[in-house]
Design a protein around this motif. Structure first.
Motif: not given
Length: 495
Positions: A303-308
């Motif tokens: 949620i903070r970075t867009g990277i899962y």
């Protein structure tokens, strides 16, 4: 209403078909083609309703192939007949001036999973009847602790079903394991997997998509279905308790009509907080959705970075139901925020399967950050929160709920947002007695089920009856399988 796959919008099913099938054949998750909206006066209308009546009111627009009388009967069986130890079913408790706790653990297995898994068996058997299905449904479940027992209890001796639960060996609490191993019923099976929850969940998904295995089972008179939150029949009943909680606050004059509330949810698989988003889509005045993670903070980072990125250390924590690195229901949320681009969702999920990570587009990331806040909590902070809530508010919580309270406190401190907030309490503290006692300063922890009495003696809080009764049951022998051999476990179960 039709349901479409998150990976192929052309794959459309009626509700009964989607619920019976569980997971789309393409690996996608069924989601409503459109979201029904509550009427302007709906929340006022539901103020004085029972939980059972609210469930019918909220669920009916999603289930137009079911009648009101059918849903009324299902709700009575699911939430009536003294299955829950409080009349309200999902009571809202006030903790302080702006914080309310939605207690979802008053059902037969003392965890929030009961809220959906007491309803799902009725939706599923009704769906089988509507689909004229003559085969027996084999319900496959992967559990990180609470889903397994709730599913076993919900489907116990239900006609035309068999249920097999996989759980991570050494990855659930002693009480959670004992609950599963003492399960009664002629149609139930339990098997530990050598690995973590993600190994069990990935194995179940792999079994669902194995065409050869499906053919073998069809010859034996079975087909696969799911009781995990990948099944729409699990997510839909979860929407109800967010609507119900808002109606309770209205009824008790804690909030005014139209006033927004935030919601803080401890989650690993994203299903519980997804249901809160869907409630908001229907028209419930929910503001910020606060996603609370434990040390396995893959959702917070996303949620903070867009990277899962699941390529990280896996931690066994004292909040084991959240020890998850592959959050299945996140796919449904991405589908919405990607403006229902099934191709975009397919691309992300392929990257996750092949590389263990993906990065969403700038627009999807922005929508997550606009709607969600996120934080995490380690075990030390979790224990400190349990002790603080008990000492300052005389309110006893389990380690998962404590994660949410800690994350909410951090969110408020950093944002200055003092909006009234509903914290979702997902399990009874008596499912995690040893860790709760440790948090409260006890050094000598009793063994076995005696720990339940010890927590009562320490706090004066009575244990829920289903947990207090565990000492009277003899556990079955625990079966264990390698994660590569789950297919064999299924075939042995369905001989």
């Amino acid at each position: 209403m039709y349901y479409v796959s998150t990976r192929n919008k052309g794959m459309k099913k009626l509700a009964a078909e989607a619920i019976a099938q569980g997971l789309s054949r393409d690996g996608g998750l069924f989601t409503p083609e459109v979201f029904p909206k509550l009427s302007p006066n709906a929340l006022e209308t539901m103020r004085e309703m029972s939980y059972q009546q609210r469930a019918v009111y909220v669920m009916k627009p999603f289930l137009d192939d079911f009648t009101v009388s059918e849903l009324t009967a299902y709700a009575k069986r699911a939430y009536g007949d003294n299955k829950f130890d409080v009349k309200e079913v999902a009571p809202v408790r006030q903790v302080d001036d702006t914080t309310y706790c939605l207690e979802l653990w008053h059902g037969p297995t003392c965890a929030f999973k009961d809220m959906a898994l007491q309803m799902l068996p009725h939706l599923l058997t009704g769906s089988l009847s509507k689909n004229s299905e003559d085969k027996t449904a084999c319900i496959l479940v992967a559990t990180s602790g609470d889903t397994g027992k709730a599913a076993l209890e919900g489907f116990r001796d239900v006609d035309k079903t068999r249920i097999l639960v996989f759980y991570p060996k050494d990855g659930v609490s002693d009480i959670q394991e004992l609950q599963m191993l003492t399960q009664q019923g002629e149609n139930v099976g339990i098997c530990a997997v050598e690995g973590n929850f993600d190994d069990a969940q990935s194995g179940v998904k792999r079994l669902f998509s194995d065409e050869k295995l499906r053919d073998v089972l069809a010859e034996r008179g079975y087909f696969f279905s799911s009781a995990n939150s990948i099944n729409w029949g699990r997510v839909l009943p979860q929407i109800v308790y967010y609507v119900s909680a808002y109606c309770d606050l209205l009824r008790d004059e804690k909030i005014q009509r139209g006033e927004k509330v935030n919601v803080c949810v401890p989650t690993g698989n994203f299903g519980d907080i997804l249901a809160a988003y869907y409630a908001r889509e229907m028209g419930v005045p929910i503001g910020k959705l606060i996603c609370a993670s434990n040390q396995n903070k893959v959702l917070t980072d996303f949620i903070r970075t867009g990277i899962y990125d699941r390529n990280r250390t896996f931690y066994n924590t004292i909040s084991p139901s959240m020890d998850i690195l592959i959050s299945s229901n996140l796919e449904r949320m991405i589908f919405e925020f990607a403006e229902r681009s099934d191709g975009e969702v397919r691309s992300y999920m392929t990257q996750l399967a092949n590389q263990g990570r993906y990065e969403v587009s700038d627009s999807v990331r922005a929508r997550f950050q606009q709607n969600f806040a996120a934080g995490f909590c380690d075990d030390t902070q979790t224990k400190e929160t349990i002790a603080k809530l008990w000492n300052e508010n005389h309110y006893l919580v389990d380690p998962h709920s404590a994660v949410a309270f800690h994350v909410l406190e951090e969110y408020r401190r950093e944002s200055g947002d003092e909006t009234p907030t509903i914290v979702v309490s997902t399990a009874s503290p008596f499912k995690f007695c040893a860790d709760v006692l440790d948090a409260l300063g006890e050094k000598e922890i009793a063994q076995g089920t005696a720990v339940i009495d010890q927590l009562t003696e320490k706090t004066g809080v009575p244990a829920p009856a289903p947990l207090a009764a565990l000492k009277h049951f003899k556990p079955r022998d625990a079966k264990v399988t390698a994660k590569e051999a789950m297919e064999t476990a299924v075939l042995d179960f369905l001989k």
